[in-house]
Design an enzyme around this catalytic site. Structure first.
Site, short mmCIF file in Angstrom:
data_model
loop_
_atom_site.label_atom_id
_atom_site.label_comp_id
_atom_site.label_asym_id
_atom_site.label_seq_id
_atom_site.Cartn_x
_atom_site.Cartn_y
_atom_site.Cartn_z
N ILE A 57 0.82 -1.21 0.00
CA ILE A 57 0.00 0.00 0.00
C ILE A 57 0.85 1.26 0.00
O ILE A 57 0.33 2.37 0.05
CB ILE A 57 -0.95 0.02 1.21
CG1 ILE A 57 -0.17 -0.10 2.51
CG2 ILE A 57 -1.99 -1.09 1.10
CD1 ILE A 57 -1.04 0.01 3.76
N GLY A 58 2.16 1.12 -0.04
CA GLY A 58 3.02 2.29 -0.07
C GLY A 58 4.48 1.89 -0.19
O GLY A 58 4.90 0.85 0.32
N GLY A 82 8.48 3.58 0.11
CA GLY A 82 9.34 4.68 0.48
C GLY A 82 10.77 4.40 0.11
O GLY A 82 11.10 3.38 -0.50
N GLY A 140 11.79 1.33 2.59
CA GLY A 140 11.00 0.12 2.70
C GLY A 140 9.63 0.28 2.10
O GLY A 140 9.29 1.33 1.55
N LYS A 163 5.71 -2.51 8.06
CA LYS A 163 6.79 -1.73 7.46
C LYS A 163 7.97 -2.67 7.26
O LYS A 163 8.63 -3.08 8.21
CB LYS A 163 7.21 -0.58 8.38
CG LYS A 163 6.54 0.74 8.12
CD LYS A 163 7.22 1.81 8.93
CE LYS A 163 6.53 3.16 8.78
NZ LYS A 163 7.19 4.20 9.61
N ASP A 192 10.12 15.12 14.77
CA ASP A 192 9.83 15.04 13.33
C ASP A 192 8.32 15.05 13.09
O ASP A 192 7.79 14.21 12.37
CB ASP A 192 10.45 13.78 12.73
CG ASP A 192 10.50 13.83 11.19
OD1 ASP A 192 10.25 14.92 10.63
OD2 ASP A 192 10.76 12.79 10.57
#
Length: 853
Positions: free
Chosen positions: A622-623, A625, A628, A644, A744
């Site tokens: 679903i994503g 980066g 990962g 993740k 962050d």
């Protein structure tokens, strides 16, 4: 003896009280009226007590008559440090000022309730208490001010209760301003008895749903009538046509249905007509075009239909015209081009078809042209290039064909150019580089070909660039690297090749991988054929001619600690958290690898994850980066989680160990409903991953930039998102010991579940604050969200999180990163004319709930 003393006390106290009363009364009675005023001023403690009351007529904000009696107190524009009202409003003895006719305390931050004694000002004609943080109910004693002509209590959000019926006695009232308070109950019918009223403003209250009281239409002397967001339900009655003196009428943000009555045409003096954000249907009556004095006409966000009648040509004075979000069909009438005073046209979100009239290029003072989300066809008229005053041009989501005319480069004041989701062909004209004021350029989802013109590098004000989903080829111009304000860049799904230029964009974090190649995260170039993600071919070069600036090298050195929370898990870590986390157990796999998932049945191991994702099949991804991928997995218990999973190279790199351990450390020791929950982690020779609570909506960043999700994320949901973040920050800073600084906070690190509830995530850079230490740190976080003082002092405090929270809160309200606003903060004079309403996300209608507003 003791009993005698008690008897004396019992009988002595009442007599002493009586004596004190008579002594006070006699001393007050002995004062002259002017001395009584002076005494009242001194006891108010509003002014500096060191000033002599004999000079009171020269005090700031005070005016007197010829006899020296005070007739006016106006502190609305007094910024003298020696004048402070605050919550001491109740200390003013109102009966001391029999000749006071003007009292203006607008914006004085009074606080508290309006004291009932205000009704003692029997001569008062002008009373302003607006925007003063007042609360409580309006006192019934306001009805005693029978000489009152002007009453303004607007902008006090915490005033509540209904409008007291005693206000119906104020027969001399000319102006009544009660907008944007917390008033409830019904719109009182007795207002119709105030026949002297010229100005009635009651917008933004929480009145009960229902129609406008019938006798309100009897106020035939009204000049301005503002009843926006008042809970009005039902049709507009024909009786509205009786208010022939009206110049300003706002009924926006209600639940008004039915059609616009033809009697509206009787309001021949009307200058502003706002009926937007209702449920009006049918067509526009021709009689409306008889109101030739109209300058602002807003019928947006209704259910109006039919064509735009040619009679609109009669509105020669029109400056702002909005039919946004209706169901208008047919062509844009060419007679619109005769309205040469038009500054704003908004026909977006309708069903208009046919070509864009080329004669629109004659509207020389046009600032905004919004024609998006229609069925418009044909090419973009080159005459649009004549609109030298244009600041916003949105022709997106239509069926426009042909090429982008090069003459658009003449629009030197243009800030936003939206041409996405059309059928445009040809190349991107290099003349685009002439738009020196351009902040947003979106040409995505077209059929554009050729290379990206290097002239785009001239757009120094550019913050958002989207050229995705076209047929562009060639290399990315190195000049893009000069765009230091660029915060959103999307070039995906083209046929680009070559090297990525050095970027200093706000949201593009530059990181270093193990192959001596600089990459961008999150990767905006993913999906481009043959596009190299390398910024430089070598990270080891120390030549003075290196293309990598020093600040990039420094940033790269610390970037390991500010990215995704992935690194190698040490076996020793596991025992550290065993006692604190309600875990069922540690399940070693057959080969000795570790997999721990708590709050379940204790039997889940690596094989269960493999089965749930079919060995991390891309169908479950679903994503993706830079470090990962994120997968959706349904565990044997039925629970859906997010995984993740580190890429292989990152999993083998011990440099990521600290952030990986940090993520587990904090998420296993803290618990809060607005902080993402870590269900477990896994270390295996083939892969390593973290197991989180699944968030159906993904990141706040994504939802704000997705047109569908952004519209679903209404103001109520956005406020709750901000509140959820605030609760999480409060927990980390005040309920954890020692306090925890996240370091962050960004919209990418705020996740949303199916109900748009907010959860703070990514604790890879979090740090416990030592109250006995300087807390010096390396610079980590996401650019555009980092507190300026952190970059200067390198000392982390919880205030750094608060700054980042503020940026994300603004981003949530504005629908985009507030970088321009943050830039303007360095020069406050440039924000003098800036209003919050102008910064809110324009994709949503203004909030109708007073509580939300």
């Amino acid at each position: 003896m003791a009993s005698s003393l008690i008897i004396c006390i019992i009988f002595g106290i009442p007599w002493a009280t009586i004596l004190v009363y008579f002594a006070t009364t006699m001393s007050t009675a002995d004062l002259s009226p002017l001395e009584y005023e002076a005494k009242g001023l001194a006891e108010s403690e509003w002014w500096n007590g060191s000033q002599s009351t004999s000079q009171r007529c020269k005090w700031p904000g005070i005016s007197c008559n010829a006899a020296g009696s005070i007739t006016k107190i106006d502190l609305s524009d007094v910024f003298d440090v020696d004048v402070e009202v605050g919550d001491r409003l109740g200390k003013l003895n109102f009966s001391s000022f029999p000749n006071l006719v003007h009292l203006d305390l607008g914006g004085c931050e009074l606080g508290g309730n309006i004291p009932p004694q205000i009704g003692d000002l029997s001569a008062l004609k002008y009373l302003v208490l607006s925007h003063s943080y007042l609360s409580g109910e309006l006192p019934h004693s306001l009805g005693n001010l029978t000489q009152l002509e002007f009453l303004d209590i607007s902008g006090n959000d915490y005033i509540n209760g209904s409008i007291p019926p005693e206000l119906g006695r104020l027969e001399k009232l000319v102006g009544l301003y009660l907008s944007w308070t917390g008033l409830t109950g019904q719109i009182p019918p007795f207002l119709g008895n105030l026949t002297s009223l010229r100005h009635l403003h009651m917008s933004g209250n929480q009145f009960d749903e229902g129609p406008v009281p019938q006798n309100l239409w009897n106020l035939t002397d009204l000049i301005t009538l503002s009843l926006g967001q008042c809970g009005i339900v039902g049709p507009i009655p024909p009786a509205l046509g009786q208010l022939t003196n009206l110049e300003y009428l706002s009924l926006s943000g209600n639940q008004i249905n039915g059609s616009i009555p033809p009697e509206i045409g009787l309001l021949s003096n009307l200058v502003v007509l706002r009926l937007d954000s209702n449920m009006l249907s049918g067509s526009i009556p021709d009689t409306l075009y008889n109101i030739t004095s109209l300058k602002i006409l807003d019928l947006g966000y209704n259910k109006l239909e039919g064509s735009i009648p040619p009679g609109i040509e009669k509105l020669k004075n029109l400056g702002i015209l909005s039919f946004r979000n209706n169901s208008f069909t047919d062509h844009i009438p060419k007679v619109l081009c005769h309205l040469t005073k038009l500054g704003d046209i908004d026909f977006g979100l309708n069903r208009l078809s046919g070509p864009i009239p080329s004669c629109l290029g004659n509207l020389s003072i046009l600032r905004d042209l919004e024609l998006h989300s229609n069925l418009l066809q044909g090419s973009i008229p080159k005459e649009i290039g004549n609109l030298r005053a244009l600041k916003s041009l949105d022709l997106s989501q239509n069926r426009l064909t042909g090429s982008i005319p090069s003459c658009l480069g003449n629009l030197s004041h243009l800030r936003d150019l939206e041409l996405h989701s059309n059928l445009l062909e040809g190349s991107v004209p290099p003349e685009i580089g002439n738009l020196e004021a351009l902040a947003s350029l979106d040409l995505s989802r077209n059929r554009l070909s050729g290379s990206i013109p290097k002239e785009i590098g001239n757009l120094e004000a550019l913050k958002s660039l989207n050229l995705s989903r076209n047929r562009l080829n060639g290399s990315i111009p190195t000049q893009i690297g000069k765009l230091c304000r660029l915060s959103d860049l999307n070039l995906t799904f083209n046929q680009l090749s070559g090297n990525v230029p050095i970027l200093s964009a706000t949201r593009l974090r530059i990181i270093d991988d193990t192959n001596g190649c600089y990459r961008i995260s999150p990767d905006p170039f993913e999906g481009n054929k043959d596009l190299s993600p390398c910024i430089s071919s070598s990270k080891t070069s120390t030549s003075k001619n290196s293309n990598i600036p020093l600040y990039i090298k420094i940033y790269l050195a610390i970037a390991f600690f500010s990215t995704f929370s992935f690194s190698v898990l040490c076996c020793l870590l596991f025992s550290r958290f065993k006692a604190n986390n309600n875990r069922v157990g540690i399940q070693p796999a057959k080969n000795g690898d570790i997999c721990s998932i708590w709050n379940y049945d204790g039997k889940i191991a690596y094989e269960d994850i493999i089965a749930a994702t079919e060995d991390f099949d891309f169908r479950y991804c679903i994503g993706v980066g830079g470090y990962g991928s994120v997968y959706r997995a349904q565990l044997p218990s039925g629970k859906v989680v997010a995984l993740k999973k580190l890429h292989r190279l990152e999993a083998e790199n011990p440099a990521f160990d600290k952030s990986f351990r940090n993520e587990i450390k904090f998420l296993t020791e803290i618990r809060h409903r607005n902080i993402v929950k870590l269900h477990g982690f896994c270390l295996h020779q083939r892969s390593m991953f973290l197991i989180y609570e699944y968030m159906e909506k993904g990141s706040l960043f994504y939802n704000l930039r997705d047109e569908v999700e952004a519209l679903e994320m209404d103001w109520t949901k956005r406020i709750e998102i901000i509140k959820g973040m605030a609760h999480a920050m409060c927990y980390l800073h005040h309920d954890c010991s020692p306090p925890i600084a996240h370091r962050d906070i960004s919209s990418n690190n705020v996740l949303l579940n199916s109900n748009f509830e907010a959860f703070v995530s990514d604790f890879g850079t979090a740090r416990m604050l030592d109250m006995d230490s300087s807390n010096q740190t390396l610079l980590v976080g996401t650019r555009g969200y980092i507190a300026p003082e952190l970059a200067c002092t390198m000392v982390v405090t919880e205030k750094c999180d608060v700054y980042s929270f503020g940026v994300v809160a603004l981003e949530t309200l504005m629908g985009k990163h507030p970088d321009e606003l943050l830039f303007l903060l360095s020069s406050p004079t440039s924000m003098v004319n800036m209003k919050l309403i102008d910064m809110l996300d324009s994709r949503l209608p203004l909030p109708t709930s007073q509580l939300v507003a």
